[in-house]
Design an enzyme around this catalytic site. Structure first.
Site, PDB file in Angstrom:
ATOM      1  N   SER A  57       6.992   4.025   9.147  1.00 53.87           N
ATOM      2  CA  SER A  57       5.731   3.379   9.532  1.00 53.87           C
ATOM      3  C   SER A  57       5.924   2.151  10.402  1.00 53.87           C
ATOM      4  O   SER A  57       5.045   1.815  11.201  1.00 53.87           O
ATOM      5  CB  SER A  57       4.939   2.987   8.278  1.00 53.87           C
ATOM      6  OG  SER A  57       4.585   4.118   7.519  1.00 53.87           O
TER       7      SER A  57
ATOM      8  N   PHE B 122      -6.209  -8.431  -3.381  1.00 51.57           N
ATOM      9  CA  PHE B 122      -6.827  -7.847  -4.556  1.00 51.57           C
ATOM     10  C   PHE B 122      -5.850  -7.258  -5.567  1.00 51.57           C
ATOM     11  O   PHE B 122      -6.277  -6.700  -6.571  1.00 51.57           O
ATOM     12  CB  PHE B 122      -7.833  -6.781  -4.120  1.00 51.57           C
ATOM     13  CG  PHE B 122      -8.921  -7.331  -3.237  1.00 51.57           C
ATOM     14  CD1 PHE B 122      -9.889  -8.181  -3.757  1.00 51.57           C
ATOM     15  CD2 PHE B 122      -8.964  -7.022  -1.887  1.00 51.57           C
ATOM     16  CE1 PHE B 122     -10.886  -8.702  -2.951  1.00 51.57           C
ATOM     17  CE2 PHE B 122      -9.951  -7.537  -1.068  1.00 51.57           C
ATOM     18  CZ  PHE B 122     -10.922  -8.384  -1.596  1.00 51.57           C
TER      19      PHE B 122
END
Length: 510
Positions: free
Chosen positions: A116, A284
């Site tokens: 990636s 989060f």
């Protein structure tokens, strides 16, 4: 006639010093064969097609690991969950309705099957590079300390220098390879919270770059809270930080943005006033956010919710009075992680939510009157060794055993045992698939359960990426630039030209 645009030495020195107001593409990036060849490909398309309007806004959606087989299986799974479906195969994911599409070749400059870091750098900078490095050219070796002379300017950095508002969203750690390629410049993707001792003073870790050295990004939402906190600090969920340098980067961000909002859970997220807030940092989870199938709305927002919230903020009056549109990157990072675990159910659920996020963006932009001014590109960084096999009849549960046309009983393989439609060429599923070379009988197992690992042929601790092309979908101004089979780095050049970001290798004489 065309002339070469050269970045000034002064501008480059400002860039390397961390100044983002004058982001330009340096000579070594312009002169990269990857960069110039891709720019030439875009120029050729431009001369053969009519001109189009300029893109005011850009959204790049990246489904990490979303190969075409993943896309197809997710389309069917979503279709089979809908009432009155004809089998599920007739369904379309939201972005499959886009008018323009192509195939992107994903290889890195040193790997046939990519990672990636290299693939997202190609999409964001316009030049292919090695696996494992982020935002630097392929002259850099993985693990090099000093990369200052080989930094590649990203589309986000160019957008910021054009006075566009900017945002990055990921369900992975926000310092993970894909989101990091929008803002960071480092030779090792794993340097998320620290760098080796010998590199201290020569390069900063990815989290530090985001807060102290990157473009001033307006909206940052994702996981990875631990990489911003010192080792001695415990976050509200009981996890400890990973930083050994003692820096509390969350506090640093808050000091830089006194009126900005830092949020870490759904309660804080839901309380954000999108009409007046100009800066948001949302972290989060200590590490990656939860898979969509496991996520609790009370704890973490969905990818769709984060996308909607980001667009509202980037389009509010505070930004639009000062900015010239926006650039937003949205990654569904955990499709990839589920595949690495040989777990198709979670990968497909995250892909469906990714499709929902694309539709949420379209609806939000349409309601705001901004859709026609927005170039939206939906793609993947790479695929996985994930496949659909056998001859199941239409409507056969995509997560189930293969049942052929005219039969109610599962089809049998050469070992007289049933098999699933979905499987992997390698991965952890092989450990449970074979005992002393004998394949496990799936007859009594519910292969549709969330935790089921599809059988794999070659045993490995983690299923691997695959090397085939991935799909690219586009809509909006100059979306026609996405067509046919392209090198992955051409995506940057399509964005650059459509939005006139100022990173052209060539410009026409007036």
């Amino acid at each position: 006639m065309k002339r070469m645009v050269s970045a000034s030495a002064a501008a480059v020195s400002m860039l390397l010093a961390g100044t983002t107001h004058a982001a330009v593409v340096p000579d070594y990036q312009l002169n990269s064969s990857w960069y110039s060849n891709a720019q030439n490909a875009i120029s050729a398309r431009s001369t053969s097609l009519s001109a189009d309007s300029k893109a005011k806004n850009i959204i790049v959606f990246v489904g990490d690991g979303m190969g075409i087989s993943t896309q197809t299986a997710a389309r069917i799974l979503q279709g089979q969950s809908q009432a009155n479906n004809q089998g599920g195969e007739e369904n379309y994911l939201s972005f499959e309705h886009f008018p323009h599409s192509g195939l992107a070749k994903t290889y890195n400059t040193n790997q046939q099957t990519p990672d990636s870091a290299g693939t997202m750098t190609a999409m964001m900078s316009g030049a292919k590079t090695k696996a494992g490095v982020i935002g630097v050219s392929d002259n850099v070796n993985r693990g090099d300390c000093d990369v200052s002379s080989e930094r590649l300017v990203s589309a986000l950095e160019l957008a910021a220098s054009q006075h566009k508002a900017t945002g990055i969203i990921s369900t992975a750690r926000i310092t993970h390879a894909t989101p990091a390629a929008t803002y960071a410049h480092v030779s090792e993707r794993n340097w998320e919270a620290s760098v080796p001792e010998e590199c201290v003073g020569k390069v900063s870790d990815i989290a530090y770059q985001l807060i102290h050295q990157a473009a001033d990004i307006d909206v940052i939402m994702g996981g990875g809270r631990r990489n911003f906190l010192p080792e001695e600090v415990t976050d509200p969920e009981g996890s400890t930080g990973r930083r050994s340098d003692g820096n509390n980067l969350i506090e640093d961000w808050q000091n830089f943005h006194r009126t900005g909002q830092y949020v870490w859970d759904s309660e804080g997220f839901n309380a954000i006033d999108t009409s007046s807030t100009s800066k948001v940092l949302g972290l989060f989870n200590s590490s990656h956010m939860e898979y969509e199938a496991d996520r609790d709305d009370a704890d973490e927002p969905s990818l769709s919710a984060m996308t909607e919230k980001a667009i509202d903020i980037l389009l509010n009056d505070t930004h639009q009075q000062q900015q010239q549109g926006f650039f937003l990157m949205v990654e569904s990072g955990r499709i990839d992680h589920a595949h690495h675990g040989g777990n198709a159910a979670r990968a497909l659920q995250d892909t469906i939510e990714y499709s929902n996020a694309v539709q949420a963006a379209i609806d939000k932009l349409d309601a705001a009157g901004e859709l026609d001014d927005t170039l939206i590109i939906v793609t993947a960084d790479h695929s996985h060794v994930f496949t659909m096999a056998g001859y199941p009849k239409r409507g056969n549960p995509i997560l189930g055993l293969v049942v052929g046309v005219g039969s109610e009983q599962p089809s049998l393989a050469g070992d007289n045992k049933p098999y699933t439609t979905l499987g992997y060429a390698n991965g952890p599923g092989a450990a449970a698939s074979f005992d002393a070379g004998v394949r496990t009988d799936l007859s009594a197992l519910d292969t549709k359960q969330l935790d089921f690992q599809q059988q794999a042929l070659i045993p490995s601790g983690s299923e691997t990426h695959a090397g085939e092309d991935v799909a690219v979908f586009a809509r909006g101004p100059q979306a026609y630039l996405i067509q046919g089979a392209i090198e992955q780095n051409v995506i940057f050049h399509a964005i650059n030209q459509a939005a006139d970001l100022g990173g052209n290798a060539y410009v026409a004489e007036e």
